[in-house]
Structures are given as C-alpha cells and as structure tokens.
Write a protein that holds these residues in place. Structure first.
Motif, PDB file in Angstrom:
ATOM      1  N   ARG A   1      27.900  35.610  34.926  1.00  0.00           N
ATOM      2  CA  ARG A   1      28.809  35.772  33.789  1.00  0.00           C
ATOM      3  C   ARG A   1      28.437  36.989  32.950  1.00  0.00           C
ATOM      4  O   ARG A   1      29.311  37.735  32.494  1.00  0.00           O
ATOM      5  CB  ARG A   1      28.795  34.503  32.931  1.00  0.00           C
ATOM      6  N   GLN A   2      27.141  37.211  32.746  1.00  0.00           N
ATOM      7  CA  GLN A   2      26.718  38.352  31.935  1.00  0.00           C
ATOM      8  C   GLN A   2      26.985  39.671  32.648  1.00  0.00           C
ATOM      9  O   GLN A   2      27.342  40.666  32.012  1.00  0.00           O
ATOM     10  CB  GLN A   2      25.242  38.217  31.576  1.00  0.00           C
TER      11      GLN A   2
ATOM     12  N   PRO B   1      32.827  44.523  41.444  1.00  0.00           N
ATOM     13  CA  PRO B   1      32.785  43.269  42.209  1.00  0.00           C
ATOM     14  C   PRO B   1      31.531  43.139  43.074  1.00  0.00           C
ATOM     15  O   PRO B   1      31.033  42.033  43.293  1.00  0.00           O
ATOM     16  CB  PRO B   1      34.045  43.352  43.074  1.00  0.00           C
ATOM     17  N   ASN B   2      31.005  44.269  43.545  1.00  0.00           N
ATOM     18  CA  ASN B   2      29.844  44.230  44.430  1.00  0.00           C
ATOM     19  C   ASN B   2      28.543  43.981  43.681  1.00  0.00           C
ATOM     20  O   ASN B   2      27.671  43.246  44.158  1.00  0.00           O
ATOM     21  CB  ASN B   2      29.741  45.541  45.215  1.00  0.00           C
TER      22      ASN B   2
ATOM     23  N   VAL C   1      33.211  44.633  32.369  1.00  0.00           N
ATOM     24  CA  VAL C   1      34.476  44.660  31.628  1.00  0.00           C
ATOM     25  C   VAL C   1      34.291  45.288  30.247  1.00  0.00           C
ATOM     26  O   VAL C   1      35.167  46.015  29.761  1.00  0.00           O
ATOM     27  CB  VAL C   1      35.067  43.240  31.531  1.00  0.00           C
ATOM     28  N   ASP C   2      33.164  45.043  29.619  1.00  0.00           N
ATOM     29  CA  ASP C   2      32.876  45.657  28.322  1.00  0.00           C
ATOM     30  C   ASP C   2      32.869  47.175  28.450  1.00  0.00           C
ATOM     31  O   ASP C   2      33.536  47.889  27.697  1.00  0.00           O
ATOM     32  CB  ASP C   2      31.524  45.154  27.818  1.00  0.00           C
TER      33      ASP C   2
ATOM     34  N   MET D   1      36.943  40.323  38.088  1.00  0.00           N
ATOM     35  CA  MET D   1      35.638  40.257  37.434  1.00  0.00           C
ATOM     36  C   MET D   1      35.416  38.930  36.723  1.00  0.00           C
ATOM     37  O   MET D   1      34.517  38.793  35.886  1.00  0.00           O
ATOM     38  CB  MET D   1      35.496  41.413  36.425  1.00  0.00           C
ATOM     39  N   GLY D   2      36.253  37.944  37.038  1.00  0.00           N
ATOM     40  CA  GLY D   2      36.050  36.604  36.500  1.00  0.00           C
ATOM     41  C   GLY D   2      36.596  36.379  35.111  1.00  0.00           C
ATOM     42  O   GLY D   2      36.292  35.352  34.481  1.00  0.00           O
ATOM     43  N   MET D   3      37.417  37.299  34.608  1.00  0.00           N
ATOM     44  CA  MET D   3      37.979  37.142  33.275  1.00  0.00           C
ATOM     45  C   MET D   3      39.207  36.239  33.289  1.00  0.00           C
ATOM     46  O   MET D   3      40.024  36.292  34.224  1.00  0.00           O
ATOM     47  CB  MET D   3      38.395  38.501  32.697  1.00  0.00           C
ATOM     48  N   LYS D   4      39.356  35.429  32.263  1.00  0.00           N
ATOM     49  CA  LYS D   4      40.589  34.682  32.003  1.00  0.00           C
ATOM     50  C   LYS D   4      41.289  35.406  30.867  1.00  0.00           C
ATOM     51  O   LYS D   4      40.748  35.494  29.759  1.00  0.00           O
ATOM     52  CB  LYS D   4      40.276  33.233  31.646  1.00  0.00           C
TER      53      LYS D   4
END
Length: 385
Positions: A184-185, A227-228, A191-192, A334-337
C-alpha cells in the motif's frame, strides 16, 4: 518562459550503503534529535545502521510522528529540543517524518505562537534548526525541497507551509530500503509522485519546453516502473528509478518558469483531515474529477499529455478526454479507489464543508488561472462522490 530563481542547497547522497556517511555530514559534537514515525525503521535495519554510524554522538530519540504529522505531537519534540539543548535534527522516515521535522526546525526559534506558521502560512527564511534526512519511503520529494504539510488535529486542518530555510542540509536516499515496505505504501508513493508532476504540468500550453519534456519523462518512467516495483521491490533498478523519480517530481526543477496548479492537493488535504484517507488516495480521487470539471481550461494541455505520455491519436478533444481515462486506469492499476464513497462513509456534506472552509480562509480562486472558484470546488468534490 516565466522569470524564476532556482535555489536548492540540499546535498543528495544516493545509493546502497550510504548511511555510513552520516559522520561526514553531521558536525562533530552535535547533539542530535533522531526523529522517526511508527517504528518501521527498527524492522528494516535503518535505525541500527544510523545508530552505528553515529557512535560517539549524543543522541535523543523522538518517535511517534504520525503518517500525517500532527502539530500537537511535533510541539512535544520542540519542547524536548529546548530542554535537551539539541542542535541538529535527523529525520529518519518518509515524507511525513521529514515534513514534521521541517515544522520542528521552524518552530524551535520562532518568535511567536508556532501555530501561526501553519494558519498564517508564514515563510521561514531564517533561524531554522539545521536538519538532515534518511529517506525510507519515496513519495513526497520532501527530502529535496523546502515545503511541508502538517495537520492540526484539534481543528481537523491540514495546512502547507515552507521557506528557503527549510531545505534539508543533506538527504541520504538508499533505494534498498523499499524492500520491506507494505504494498500500500509503495502504491501511494507512485501515485503521489505522479500527481505532483501533474500539478506542475497539467495547466495550459506555454513555452517552458524543457520543463514539459522533463515532466513527461518522469510520468513515463512512473508508468513504466510503477506496477512492477510494487511486485518486485527488491529489484534495484526498479527501486532506484522509483526513488529518483519521486525526488525529481518535487525538488523544484520542473516547476521553474512555468505555471502550476495545486488545487488537487488543496482539496485532497481536506479529505485527509476529515476522513484520514491516505494522501495519495485523496489525489487519485480529486485529480481526475478536477480535470473533467475544468476540461475547457485544461483541454489543450490534456491533449499534449495524451499524445506525448500515452501516445494517443484522434481529435484534440478525444485525446484530452481519453488522457483523463488513461490516468484513472493507471491509478486503478496502482490499487487506488478513485471514488470518495469507496474510501469514506457519511460523505454527504463533504462538498459543503470544504467550500465553507475555503471561503473562511479566503481561498476563492484556486489553480493556475485562479478560476477554480468555490462553485467549481463544490462541483469537483460532488463529482468525486
């Protein structure tokens, strides 16, 4: 290109095994406050490396700096510094710890109530306590800039400040530290950094050609490795490019001579303050909806972004709209909702609350053209539900 001044005195020490250089970076005989967050530095070995390198120094430790550093917590560190006659601070952690140390550095010798630094956005140009950093989580670029964001827990406000005296004297960036980070981090970090670039890039077409090309290269690199690196954080090539991209995204270089936005951050900060949503995830919620609401203003730059970063073809309007969707798709990868309702509950009055807060602060025109009015802010937040 707009007039600009470029000043960045931070010495960046990048690569494997660089923590051992600490004694060459901190003055001999300095009494050090070693500041950190939740304790991950004990698990990944960074604390042990730092203490070993600083053998012989007088060190006082201060832990517990929050993921969104609280003014109230940081003021406890200020009190310790005064009581213990500390003369150097070492921030060991990610952007939140470094941001927290910047506030501590500013507050120690501040003439007045330190809360004014946040609420009145006071520029700190002198009298800051010297500090350095050991970066453990790439994301914010705080290791090589003079900005900071701190939360006042009592009022649920997340406020930015900065100044030329708040550059770290040095930052040690060892990409191997990301190996122990939770997925998650890592997702948040990518994304940040990506959104930091967009805030300085997705404005309007201008003549800062080189800044645009550098910005686009950072975006393309993050798309390539994002993603990698999440799946293979032990891959040094991925880890090092990830860490360097995050630093380059917000060390001031791509912002010089060009307009910038930052409205996504200003709105996103409110979501973190209200609901405790991870900073990067607030950006993934707000950013795409801001681009949709402000589409006519940003259409030309969105089209350039779509062509150069995603290699899209079609009419200018088609490319611009698809570029937003490609951005959302990348955030999802990237796992964002990307909907507020997926990240928080009881959100019905969020838009009105944020608009009221901005109005009271006098923030009535945000963005690169100051045309993101309070009405637009409400529309953006409502679109994010």
């Amino acid at each position: 290109m707009l007039n600009f001044e470029l000043y960045n005195p931070t010495k960046l020490i990048f690569g494997k095994g660089q923590i051992e250089k600490l004694p060459t970076l901190i003055p001999a005989g300095a009494k050090i406050l070693l500041a950190y967050g939740g304790g991950s530095i004990f698990k990944n070995g960074v604390h042990e490396q730092a203490r070993k390198s600083l053998e012989g120094y007088n060190i006082v430790e201060f832990g517990g700096i929050e993921a969104n550093p609280h003014f109230e917590t940081l003021m406890k560190a200020v009190a310790i510094i005064k009581e213990e006659n500390i003369d150097f601070i070492l921030a060991v952690g990610g952007g939140s710890v470094i941001d927290g140390v910047k506030f501590i550095s500013a507050a120690v010798h501040f003439d007045g109530n330190p809360i004014d630094i946040l609420q009145k956005h006071i520029l700190i140009k002198e009298n800051a306590m010297p500090f350095g950093t050991i970066l453990t989580l790439p994301a914010t670029g705080s290791e090589m800039n003079s900005g900071s964001v701190v939360t006042i827990a009592a009022t649920q406000e997340k406020l930015a400040f900065g100044g030329s005296a708040l550059f770290p004297q040095f930052s040690i960036c060892d990409p191997t530290v990301i190996q122990s980070l939770p997925k998650r981090q890592l997702q948040n970090g990518v994304v940040d950094a990506y959104t930091h670039v967009l805030e300085q890039y997705l404005t309007y077409v201008h003549e800062g050609f080189l800044q645009d090309r550098i910005a686009e290269s950072i975006l393309q690199t993050l798309i390539q490795i994002g993603p990698n690196v999440i799946e293979k954080p032990t891959d040094y090539a991925l880890a090092s490019n990830f860490m360097w991209s995050c630093t380059m995204a917000l060390n001031g270089l791509i912002q010089k001579g060009v307009p910038s936005d930052w409205a996504t951050h200003m709105i996103g900060h409110e979501l973190t303050a209200l609901y405790g949503i991870d900073h990067a995830r607030t950006l993934a919620i707000i950013g795409p909806n801001l681009y949709k609401v402000m589409f006519e203003t940003k259409k030309e730059k969105l089209a350039q972004y779509g062509k150069r970063v995603f290699n899209l073809t079609g009419s200018e309007e088609e490319i611009a709209r698809e570029a937003i969707e490609k951005t959302v798709a990348f955030f999802h990868s990237m796992g964002m909702k990307t909907a507020l309702s997926e990240n928080a509950e009881n959100i019905e009055k969020t838009a009105d609350f944020i608009v009221d807060r901005f109005e009271k602060r006098g923030w009535k025109g945000l963005g690169e053209k100051q045309n993101i009015t309070l009405e637009k802010v409400k529309e953006i937040v409502l679109a994010s539900y």
